[in-house]
Design a protein around this motif. Structure first.
Motif, PDB file in Angstrom:
ATOM      1  N   GLY A   1       1.030  -1.220  -0.066  1.00  0.00           N
ATOM      2  CA  GLY A   1      -0.017  -0.024  -0.052  1.00  0.00           C
ATOM      3  C   GLY A   1       0.902   1.332   0.020  1.00  0.00           C
ATOM      4  O   GLY A   1       0.181   2.392   0.285  1.00  0.00           O
ATOM      5  N   MET A   2       2.118   1.214  -0.461  1.00  0.00           N
ATOM      6  CA  MET A   2       3.055   2.385  -0.333  1.00  0.00           C
ATOM      7  C   MET A   2       2.867   3.101  -1.567  1.00  0.00           C
ATOM      8  O   MET A   2       3.308   4.338  -1.836  1.00  0.00           O
ATOM      9  CB  MET A   2       4.398   1.878  -0.046  1.00  0.00           C
ATOM     10  CG  MET A   2       4.810   1.531   1.333  1.00  0.00           C
ATOM     11  SD  MET A   2       4.157   0.029   1.548  1.00  0.00           S
ATOM     12  CE  MET A   2       5.818  -0.987   1.204  1.00  0.00           C
ATOM     13  N   HIS A   3       2.457   2.631  -2.592  1.00  0.00           N
ATOM     14  CA  HIS A   3       2.287   3.300  -4.146  1.00  0.00           C
ATOM     15  C   HIS A   3       0.996   3.055  -4.849  1.00  0.00           C
ATOM     16  O   HIS A   3       0.437   1.909  -4.405  1.00  0.00           O
ATOM     17  CB  HIS A   3       3.635   2.921  -4.924  1.00  0.00           C
ATOM     18  CG  HIS A   3       4.873   3.475  -4.587  1.00  0.00           C
ATOM     19  ND1 HIS A   3       5.110   4.679  -4.690  1.00  0.00           N
ATOM     20  CD2 HIS A   3       5.815   2.722  -4.049  1.00  0.00           C
ATOM     21  CE1 HIS A   3       6.467   4.791  -4.469  1.00  0.00           C
ATOM     22  NE2 HIS A   3       6.865   3.732  -3.895  1.00  0.00           N
ATOM     23  N   PHE A   4       0.757   3.836  -5.866  1.00  0.00           N
ATOM     24  CA  PHE A   4      -0.244   3.563  -6.694  1.00  0.00           C
ATOM     25  C   PHE A   4       0.352   2.874  -7.895  1.00  0.00           C
ATOM     26  O   PHE A   4       1.392   2.749  -8.058  1.00  0.00           O
ATOM     27  CB  PHE A   4      -0.888   5.042  -7.350  1.00  0.00           C
ATOM     28  CG  PHE A   4      -1.537   5.673  -6.186  1.00  0.00           C
ATOM     29  CD1 PHE A   4      -2.698   5.451  -5.707  1.00  0.00           C
ATOM     30  CD2 PHE A   4      -0.943   6.777  -5.726  1.00  0.00           C
ATOM     31  CE1 PHE A   4      -3.401   6.378  -5.030  1.00  0.00           C
ATOM     32  CE2 PHE A   4      -1.795   7.941  -4.891  1.00  0.00           C
ATOM     33  CZ  PHE A   4      -2.869   7.188  -4.475  1.00  0.00           C
ATOM     34  N   ASP A   5      -0.620   2.231  -8.586  1.00  0.00           N
ATOM     35  CA  ASP A   5      -0.074   0.988  -9.666  1.00  0.00           C
ATOM     36  C   ASP A   5       0.890   1.743 -10.503  1.00  0.00           C
ATOM     37  O   ASP A   5       1.933   1.065 -11.168  1.00  0.00           O
ATOM     38  CB  ASP A   5      -1.143   0.646 -10.345  1.00  0.00           C
ATOM     39  CG  ASP A   5      -2.218  -0.347  -9.614  1.00  0.00           C
ATOM     40  OD1 ASP A   5      -1.712  -0.724  -8.372  1.00  0.00           O
ATOM     41  OD2 ASP A   5      -3.147  -0.606 -10.152  1.00  0.00           O
ATOM     42  N   ASP A   6       0.740   2.931 -10.969  1.00  0.00           N
ATOM     43  CA  ASP A   6       1.532   3.595 -12.260  1.00  0.00           C
ATOM     44  C   ASP A   6       2.951   3.831 -11.718  1.00  0.00           C
ATOM     45  O   ASP A   6       3.894   4.114 -12.623  1.00  0.00           O
ATOM     46  CB  ASP A   6       0.909   4.831 -12.764  1.00  0.00           C
ATOM     47  CG  ASP A   6      -0.200   4.755 -13.454  1.00  0.00           C
ATOM     48  OD1 ASP A   6      -0.645   3.600 -13.901  1.00  0.00           O
ATOM     49  OD2 ASP A   6      -1.078   5.661 -13.742  1.00  0.00           O
ATOM     50  N   SER A   7       3.098   3.959 -10.458  1.00  0.00           N
ATOM     51  CA  SER A   7       4.437   4.425 -10.065  1.00  0.00           C
ATOM     52  C   SER A   7       5.541   3.322 -10.227  1.00  0.00           C
ATOM     53  O   SER A   7       6.833   3.483 -10.467  1.00  0.00           O
ATOM     54  CB  SER A   7       4.418   4.450  -8.467  1.00  0.00           C
ATOM     55  OG  SER A   7       5.685   5.074  -7.887  1.00  0.00           O
ATOM     56  N   VAL A   8       5.237   2.060 -10.200  1.00  0.00           N
ATOM     57  CA  VAL A   8       6.274   1.112 -10.511  1.00  0.00           C
ATOM     58  C   VAL A   8       6.760   0.969 -11.799  1.00  0.00           C
ATOM     59  O   VAL A   8       7.755   0.985 -11.982  1.00  0.00           O
ATOM     60  CB  VAL A   8       5.792  -0.588  -9.750  1.00  0.00           C
ATOM     61  CG1 VAL A   8       6.508  -1.458 -10.353  1.00  0.00           C
ATOM     62  CG2 VAL A   8       5.616  -0.241  -8.348  1.00  0.00           C
ATOM     63  N   PRO A   9       5.808   0.790 -12.828  1.00  0.00           N
ATOM     64  CA  PRO A   9       6.412   0.499 -14.221  1.00  0.00           C
ATOM     65  C   PRO A   9       7.014   1.998 -14.679  1.00  0.00           C
ATOM     66  O   PRO A   9       7.956   1.679 -15.455  1.00  0.00           O
ATOM     67  CB  PRO A   9       4.969   0.298 -14.980  1.00  0.00           C
ATOM     68  CG  PRO A   9       3.674   0.748 -14.148  1.00  0.00           C
ATOM     69  CD  PRO A   9       4.302   0.553 -12.839  1.00  0.00           C
ATOM     70  N   ALA A  10       6.417   3.026 -14.233  1.00  0.00           N
ATOM     71  CA  ALA A  10       7.365   4.328 -14.573  1.00  0.00           C
ATOM     72  C   ALA A  10       8.567   4.311 -14.057  1.00  0.00           C
ATOM     73  O   ALA A  10       9.617   4.793 -14.930  1.00  0.00           O
ATOM     74  CB  ALA A  10       6.551   5.552 -13.938  1.00  0.00           C
ATOM     75  N   ALA A  11       8.755   3.782 -12.724  1.00  0.00           N
ATOM     76  CA  ALA A  11      10.031   3.674 -12.286  1.00  0.00           C
ATOM     77  C   ALA A  11      11.204   2.645 -13.162  1.00  0.00           C
ATOM     78  O   ALA A  11      12.399   2.948 -13.513  1.00  0.00           O
ATOM     79  CB  ALA A  11      10.213   3.367 -11.153  1.00  0.00           C
ATOM     80  N   GLN A  12      10.565   1.504 -13.500  1.00  0.00           N
ATOM     81  CA  GLN A  12      11.046   0.685 -14.372  1.00  0.00           C
ATOM     82  C   GLN A  12      11.644   1.250 -15.803  1.00  0.00           C
ATOM     83  O   GLN A  12      12.788   0.758 -16.227  1.00  0.00           O
ATOM     84  CB  GLN A  12      10.356  -0.582 -14.256  1.00  0.00           C
ATOM     85  CG  GLN A  12       9.971  -1.280 -13.134  1.00  0.00           C
ATOM     86  CD  GLN A  12       9.037  -2.414 -13.272  1.00  0.00           C
ATOM     87  OE1 GLN A  12       8.316  -2.309 -14.043  1.00  0.00           O
ATOM     88  NE2 GLN A  12       9.149  -3.390 -12.477  1.00  0.00           N
ATOM     89  N   GLU A  13      10.834   1.947 -16.421  1.00  0.00           N
ATOM     90  CA  GLU A  13      10.823   2.571 -17.653  1.00  0.00           C
ATOM     91  C   GLU A  13      12.115   3.579 -17.489  1.00  0.00           C
ATOM     92  O   GLU A  13      13.050   3.810 -18.236  1.00  0.00           O
ATOM     93  CB  GLU A  13       9.729   3.263 -18.298  1.00  0.00           C
ATOM     94  CG  GLU A  13       9.811   3.600 -19.708  1.00  0.00           C
ATOM     95  CD  GLU A  13       8.772   4.295 -20.194  1.00  0.00           C
ATOM     96  OE1 GLU A  13       8.764   4.803 -21.411  1.00  0.00           O
ATOM     97  OE2 GLU A  13       7.487   4.116 -19.490  1.00  0.00           O
ATOM     98  N   LEU A  14      11.946   4.466 -16.392  1.00  0.00           N
ATOM     99  CA  LEU A  14      12.729   5.540 -16.160  1.00  0.00           C
ATOM    100  C   LEU A  14      14.309   4.889 -15.938  1.00  0.00           C
ATOM    101  O   LEU A  14      15.265   5.638 -16.467  1.00  0.00           O
ATOM    102  CB  LEU A  14      12.375   6.121 -14.839  1.00  0.00           C
ATOM    103  CG  LEU A  14      13.252   7.322 -14.384  1.00  0.00           C
ATOM    104  CD1 LEU A  14      13.178   8.450 -15.642  1.00  0.00           C
ATOM    105  CD2 LEU A  14      12.787   7.767 -13.207  1.00  0.00           C
ATOM    106  N   CYS A  15      14.520   3.945 -14.996  1.00  0.00           N
ATOM    107  CA  CYS A  15      15.718   3.665 -15.085  1.00  0.00           C
ATOM    108  C   CYS A  15      16.347   2.133 -15.674  1.00  0.00           C
ATOM    109  O   CYS A  15      17.359   1.731 -15.473  1.00  0.00           O
ATOM    110  CB  CYS A  15      15.863   3.094 -13.438  1.00  0.00           C
ATOM    111  SG  CYS A  15      15.672   4.476 -12.481  1.00  0.00           S
ATOM    112  N   ALA A  16      15.668   1.818 -16.796  1.00  0.00           N
ATOM    113  CA  ALA A  16      15.995   0.797 -17.699  1.00  0.00           C
ATOM    114  C   ALA A  16      17.349   1.204 -18.160  1.00  0.00           C
ATOM    115  O   ALA A  16      17.592   2.504 -18.908  1.00  0.00           O
ATOM    116  CB  ALA A  16      15.090   0.511 -18.816  1.00  0.00           C
TER     117      ALA A  16
END
Length: 226
Positions: A197-212
């Motif tokens: 419950g620490m994040h909304f759904d979009d936060s994880v894939p956005a981080a993965q794309e950002l740091c790929a």
């Protein structure tokens, strides 16, 4: 609300980045020992694992982690979005049914807390950013030294009742946290931020794309140190 003991402990374990780094390093050492890796670049070729090779791997690993944190924090400052905790608490006295220490309960929304504490700025997920960079680095490094990048990442046994959130209760029995490869570990680690419950759904894939690709740049960095 669908947290079982495994998911709860994954939320706790992946929240501790020192534990994650330690598991990766120990698993890397185990891979080299199992494969009887003969180091042709650093120290004597008859050594399975030289001190120089160990330091070389760790320097790049921490560089990848550091760079991902800097990039993620830049986006957190830029977007400055609130966490699910704040949104739920804003509902005030409205009754919600979800997890609370001791199990699923109904209580006023203003009393809601995520499974683990949260810090400011929700977007993007710093944890998912770190795990993405670490994953790319480990895969790239194994390819660099000519070894199969698929090897288990072992966190070891989580003793029954050792939860810091629900001590003495969770987990009910010992849990062995072992992931078949770094990709699986990174994905489950990132998802644990949603489970808790620490994040909304979009936060994880956005981080993965950002740091790929950050991990690959760390490979380029450590190559220059040879």
């Amino acid at each position: 609300a669908g947290l079982d003991d495994v998911k709860k402990m994954q939320v706790e374990v992946f929240d501790n980045k020192l534990e994650v780094i330690g598991a990766i390093i120990n698993s890397f050492i185990g891979k080299l020992l199992t494969d009887r890796y003969q180091d042709q670049e650093l120290q004597q070729s008859d050594l399975v694992l030289s001190y120089e090779r160990f330091i070389h791997f760790v320097v790049g690993l921490t560089a990848a982690e550091m760079d991902s944190i800097v990039i993620a924090w830049k986006e957190k400052v830029n977007y400055d979005l609130i966490r699910p905790t704040s949104v739920i608490k804003s509902l005030g006295d409205e009754l919600i049914t979800t997890w609370a220490p001791g199990g699923i309960q109904e209580f006023p929304a203003r009393d809601f807390e995520a499974y683990k504490r949260v810090m400011p700025s929700e977007y993007v997920s710093g944890s998912a950013a770190i795990f993405e960079a670490l994953k790319d680095y480990v895969v790239g490094y194994m390819n660099l030294i000519g070894l199969n990048p698929t090897f288990p990442v072992v966190f070891g046994t989580i003793p029954a009742g050792s939860s810091s959130v629900e001590p003495g209760v969770v987990p009910k029995t010992d849990i062995d946290l072992v992931y078949p490869d770094i990709e699986t570990m990174a994905e489950i680690g990132s998802d644990s931020r949603l489970d808790g419950g620490m994040h909304f759904d979009d936060s994880v894939p956005a981080a993965q794309e950002l740091c790929a690709g950050i991990g690959i740049h760390a490979i380029d960095f450590v190559i220059k140190l040879l």
